[in-house]
Design an enzyme around this catalytic site. Sequence first.
Site, PDB file in Angstrom:
ATOM      1  CG  HIS A  69       5.652   2.945   4.460  1.00  0.00           C
ATOM      2  ND1 HIS A  69       6.678   2.032   4.615  1.00  0.00           N
ATOM      3  CD2 HIS A  69       6.102   4.117   4.972  1.00  0.00           C
ATOM      4  CE1 HIS A  69       7.697   2.639   5.208  1.00  0.00           C
ATOM      5  NE2 HIS A  69       7.384   3.894   5.436  1.00  0.00           N
ATOM      6  CB  CYS A  70       4.650  -0.881  -0.304  1.00  0.00           C
ATOM      7  SG  CYS A  70       4.333  -1.936   1.122  1.00  0.00           S
ATOM      8  CG  LEU A  71       2.419   2.008  -3.787  1.00  0.00           C
ATOM      9  CD1 LEU A  71       0.974   2.461  -3.775  1.00  0.00           C
ATOM     10  CD2 LEU A  71       2.801   1.474  -5.172  1.00  0.00           C
ATOM     11  CB  SER A  94      -0.976  -0.034   1.182  1.00  0.00           C
ATOM     12  OG  SER A  94      -1.950   0.992   1.027  1.00  0.00           O
TER      13      SER A  94
END
Length: 357
Positions: A348-350, A346
């Site tokens: 943060h990963c992006l 989501s």
Amino acid sequence: MKDIFAIAKNGEATPVELGYHFPAEFAPQESMWLSWPHKEESWPGKIEKIYAPYAQFVKEVAKGQKVNINVADEAMKAFAMGHLERAGVDLNRVFFHFFPTNDAWCRDHGPAFVINPNAEQKKAIVKWNYNAWGDKYPPYDLDNQIPIRIAENLGIPYFKPGIVMEGGSVEFNGQGTLLTSTACLLNKNRNPQLNQAQIEQYLCDYYGVSNILWVGDGIIGDDTDGHIDDITRFVNADTVVTVVEENKSDENHEILAENLDLLKKMRLENGKQLNIVELPMPSPVIWEDQRLPASYANFYIGNDVVVVPTFRDNNDQKALDILTDCFPDRRVIGIDSTDIIWGLGSFHCLSQQEPAV
């Protein structure tokens, strides 16, 4: 004195030897870096549904800082601008770079910025190796070059430790403590030649930390082998939020209970215990018979906002209320991530933050 660009590139000194460290995410930021999503295999049958919440994410963060976006070419830039304009993004805050990528997960393939406010060159990048979470999703050759492209574009030095490391696998309090998971960093699909002590030495040398804390496994459905940014996050120098699963029949219950027990025994760099705030998990998010790694812990902390993934779940508001208490000086915004999480990550990963210095 020898040129720091040569020193860094040739590995003649580590960041910590030169006084650099990786700041906490809640420290002041200059910008957020993103890689525009384009790989349909990451969101099979759903990629067109992710652009509206993704653009909303950009809109909220851009209110408080610049946003840099990696795109392949003019066509991708025009496509991205169309979505951002429809979302009402302030495009004066958005800057595009023609740095092509294989995928969108900039937390893991993006630049790890370290700073030394007292140095002539105040900012540098650590260019870790990237292998798409243990060679799960080739090709990743373009992603692996992104930190170098950005360092050269910004005119700052970059260090090359020569080992695999992902931004989502490490969490910082900015005072010398790093939090990570054994499930990911000790996985043999990353750096099989290194033991725990050797990995800790790399973390200390290149992130400028002195105190490393280890939790165990990650949540079910996480294809990164247990990234910390789905589990436990620092919200200030001595406080973490950590997800817990109250339903004892849920397969995440025991994993998260064990991690909570570990956190209670941990000590910060100053010897103090962690302040621990428990964050609920959403009900299982299932798509095409696959449990997805939905977690409220995968939030992004910007200069004036915290963007939290929500999942059309009864616990959404509870999680937002808890995080609002944790960030009294920021707006806490929930954005529906039910479609984005089909990509197994989501907000943060992006994203990857660039600190201000």
